[in-house]
Design an enzyme around this catalytic site. Structure first.
Site, PDB file in Angstrom:
ATOM      1  N   ARG A 154      47.955  56.465 -59.481  1.00 48.01           N
ATOM      2  CA  ARG A 154      47.418  56.111 -61.026  1.00 48.01           C
ATOM      3  C   ARG A 154      48.382  56.845 -61.791  1.00 48.01           C
ATOM      4  O   ARG A 154      48.344  56.559 -62.935  1.00 48.01           O
ATOM      5  CB  ARG A 154      46.048  56.805 -61.015  1.00 48.01           C
ATOM      6  N   TYR A 155      49.176  58.057 -61.462  1.00 54.11           N
ATOM      7  CA  TYR A 155      49.741  58.707 -62.287  1.00 54.11           C
ATOM      8  C   TYR A 155      51.217  58.632 -61.913  1.00 54.11           C
ATOM      9  O   TYR A 155      51.658  58.357 -60.742  1.00 54.11           O
ATOM     10  CB  TYR A 155      49.435  60.426 -62.292  1.00 54.11           C
ATOM     11  N   ARG A 158      52.635  61.234 -59.213  1.00 55.45           N
ATOM     12  CA  ARG A 158      51.580  61.796 -57.853  1.00 55.45           C
ATOM     13  C   ARG A 158      50.830  60.945 -57.376  1.00 55.45           C
ATOM     14  O   ARG A 158      50.414  59.851 -58.269  1.00 55.45           O
ATOM     15  CB  ARG A 158      51.097  63.084 -58.394  1.00 55.45           C
ATOM     16  N   CYS A 167      33.342  62.838 -43.660  1.00 59.24           N
ATOM     17  CA  CYS A 167      33.233  64.398 -44.292  1.00 59.24           C
ATOM     18  C   CYS A 167      32.211  64.858 -43.311  1.00 59.24           C
ATOM     19  O   CYS A 167      31.317  64.346 -42.543  1.00 59.24           O
ATOM     20  CB  CYS A 167      32.538  64.096 -45.686  1.00 59.24           C
ATOM     21  N   CYS A 171      27.915  64.519 -49.743  1.00 62.54           N
ATOM     22  CA  CYS A 171      27.441  64.989 -50.923  1.00 62.54           C
ATOM     23  C   CYS A 171      26.803  63.684 -51.445  1.00 62.54           C
ATOM     24  O   CYS A 171      27.386  62.671 -51.833  1.00 62.54           O
ATOM     25  CB  CYS A 171      28.294  65.391 -51.663  1.00 62.54           C
ATOM     26  N   CYS A 174      28.631  61.851 -54.321  1.00 62.90           N
ATOM     27  CA  CYS A 174      29.950  61.519 -54.055  1.00 62.90           C
ATOM     28  C   CYS A 174      30.692  60.391 -55.037  1.00 62.90           C
ATOM     29  O   CYS A 174      29.858  59.302 -55.019  1.00 62.90           O
ATOM     30  CB  CYS A 174      30.249  61.298 -52.516  1.00 62.90           C
ATOM     31  N   ARG A 176      33.086  58.769 -54.289  1.00 61.24           N
ATOM     32  CA  ARG A 176      33.805  57.749 -53.435  1.00 61.24           C
ATOM     33  C   ARG A 176      32.749  57.060 -52.187  1.00 61.24           C
ATOM     34  O   ARG A 176      33.050  56.822 -51.147  1.00 61.24           O
ATOM     35  CB  ARG A 176      34.997  58.251 -52.679  1.00 61.24           C
ATOM     36  N   ASP A 335      30.840  61.991 -62.234  1.00 58.74           N
ATOM     37  CA  ASP A 335      31.534  60.243 -62.410  1.00 58.74           C
ATOM     38  C   ASP A 335      30.135  59.409 -62.219  1.00 58.74           C
ATOM     39  O   ASP A 335      29.031  59.905 -61.950  1.00 58.74           O
ATOM     40  CB  ASP A 335      32.315  60.233 -61.307  1.00 58.74           C
ATOM     41  N   ASP A 372      36.633  62.809 -65.924  1.00 57.02           N
ATOM     42  CA  ASP A 372      37.520  61.908 -65.371  1.00 57.02           C
ATOM     43  C   ASP A 372      37.088  60.504 -65.715  1.00 57.02           C
ATOM     44  O   ASP A 372      35.974  60.044 -65.437  1.00 57.02           O
ATOM     45  CB  ASP A 372      37.430  61.870 -63.759  1.00 57.02           C
ATOM     46  N   LYS A 379      42.073  62.287 -66.204  1.00 57.11           N
ATOM     47  CA  LYS A 379      41.142  63.380 -66.438  1.00 57.11           C
ATOM     48  C   LYS A 379      41.621  63.855 -67.952  1.00 57.11           C
ATOM     49  O   LYS A 379      42.617  63.832 -68.551  1.00 57.11           O
ATOM     50  CB  LYS A 379      41.434  64.677 -65.991  1.00 57.11           C
TER      51      LYS A 379
END
Ligand code: SF4
Length: 433
Positions: A154-155, A158, A167, A171, A174, A176, A335, A372, A379
């Site tokens: 996306r950037y 990086r 995981c 959570c 989450c 994702r 998010d 974000d 961000k």
């Protein structure tokens, strides 16, 4: 009284780690607690009664913890008193984000308080089935920025490498959730080869963030293969790992893991912390071992309604993090993931928390609060507005106490005169025109 200040810190029972176990009154201490003089690696676990019969060796074995994750309503009922909202939430979680909690993380839950921050993060509630019109399957637009399966670019310099969908604990907020827990598998070798090919041909990429899922759930050998092959690409300067394992499965931070990771410096780790209650002796030991391995540690925290959306909770968290050598890095606005509306706070709440941190505690303890942006805009940092006014030749600012100060802007005319006096001696006149 303002939003976020309803409860005095002294009356919040969640700010300290409670005695551990299925029921506080019947706590079973199988092993002695560490004394002041003992080293971090000698931290002994207090094994709760519901795991009576489990040896200390098993409890401290991360593979045992993973194998014995709590994934069913029946098992969870043996550990805590579930509310009707939680029972319905668990029943409806099938086909959505899976339920999975390590015995260690479950042992931090308050068995009788449904507002326990550990419970709220890990146990599905019925609110998850209520979808808001603003929610998205892929809130950060990662899929549309994925040139190769498993890679998000996306950037310019990086990339994000999703190495597994597993995981230790899922959570409930989450971002994702469309991906994690679906197969509990790591990236295939074929896809990893494709990722390497892509990275080798994109010379602007200098920073790779391994995430998922949780990269530290991979076996050392598999993770090392990935790190070593990424490190062998000449233009990749920095490797980073995003993980929640030091919090939900601190037993995974073994000497062997740290020895392997430190071969691939510069390597940084961002640890997902949510609440001060997570910072147990085991977590302190895990972070200490990583920091002793020369790995810079930063924290990432999602701002969550009813969990950490009070200034005194966030202040306690960031101060405790500094004590264990984790630099508070980001506070994220929650998010727009599906079924997470009940976790979202207003942006004003986040700004108010930042107002109560900056100037009120050590600068190193103050993270950056970011949104974000939905759809993949990246961000955007937010903070209170400290500029009162901008006038000719000066700016008026307020400090953390609300006191007002003037800062004179540089006097451009005087600056030019000074510059020409100094430069006249060394610089030819035609250059100075
Ligand atoms: S650890 Fe991270 S990726 Fe895994 S469920 Fe939690 S927020 Fe999602």
């Amino acid at each position: 009284m303002q939003e976020g200040e309803k409860m005095e810190p002294a009356s919040d029972p969640n700010l300290s780690v409670p005695p551990r176990g299925g029921r506080r009154a019947s706590q079973l201490y199988l092993f002695s607690l560490p004394t002041e003089g003992e080293k971090s690696e000698e931290v002994r676990e207090v094994i709760p009664q519901v795991w009576k019969g489990v040896s200390e060796k098993e409890w401290n074995d991360w593979r045992w913890q993973l194998r014995h994750r709590i994934t069913t309503l029946e098992r969870l009922k043996e550990i805590i008193d579930l509310t009707p909202e939680e029972i319905e939430g668990i029943k409806h979680s099938k086909g959505r984000l899976a339920l999975a909690v390590t015995p260690y993380f479950a042992s931090l839950m308050d068995p009788v308080n449904p507002n326990c921050p550990i419970r709220r993060q890990a146990i599905p509630r019925i609110e998850e089935i209520h979808l808001s019109k603003n929610e998205m399957v892929d809130p950060l637009g990662e899929d549309k920025h994925s040139p190769v399966p498993g890679l998000v670019h996306r950037y310019p310099d990086r990339v994000l490498l999703l190495v597994t969908d597993q995981c230790a604990v899922y959570c409930r907020y989450c971002t994702r959730r469309r991906l994690v827990g679906s197969s509990e598998r790591s990236i295939t070798q074929g896809n990893f080869e494709e990722v390497l090919k892509y990275l080798k041909s994109h010379r602007k990429v200098r920073d790779v963030l391994l995430s998922g899922g949780d990269p530290l759930l991979l076996e050392n050998e598999r993770l090392e293969e990935m790190l070593s092959r990424l490190r062998a690409i000449p233009h990749i300067e920095l490797l980073r790992i995003g993980t929640r394992v030091p919090v939900t499965l601190p037993q995974r931070i073994t000497g062997g893991l740290v020895r392997m990771l430190k071969k691939y410096h510069p390597l940084m780790i961002s640890i997902h912390f949510t609440h001060p209650k997570e910072i147990t002796d085991q977590v302190k030991r895990a972070c200490s071992d990583l920091a002793d391995g020369g790995i810079p540690l930063g924290s990432q925290t999602v701002l969550l309604k009813g969990i950490n959306d009070k200034p005194y909770i966030m202040k306690k968290l960031v101060q405790e993090l500094l004590k264990i050598r984790v630099r508070p890095y980001y506070i994220y606005q929650c998010d727009l993931a599906m079924g997470t509306e009940h976790f979202r706070t207003s942006v004003a709440t986040g700004i108010q928390i930042m107002e109560k941190l900056r100037g009120h505690t050590t600068g190193y303890a103050v993270p950056t609060y970011v949104v974000d942006t939905p759809g993949g805009g990246g961000k955007i940092p937010l903070q209170p507005d400290y500029v009162v006014s901008k006038g000719r030749g000066k700016i008026v600012l307020r400090n953390y106490e609300g006191k007002v100060f003037e800062y004179p802007e540089p006097n451009i005319i005087e600056f030019k005169k000074t510059r020409s006096t100094v430069e006249e001696k060394a610089v030819p006149k035609k250059v100075m025109a």
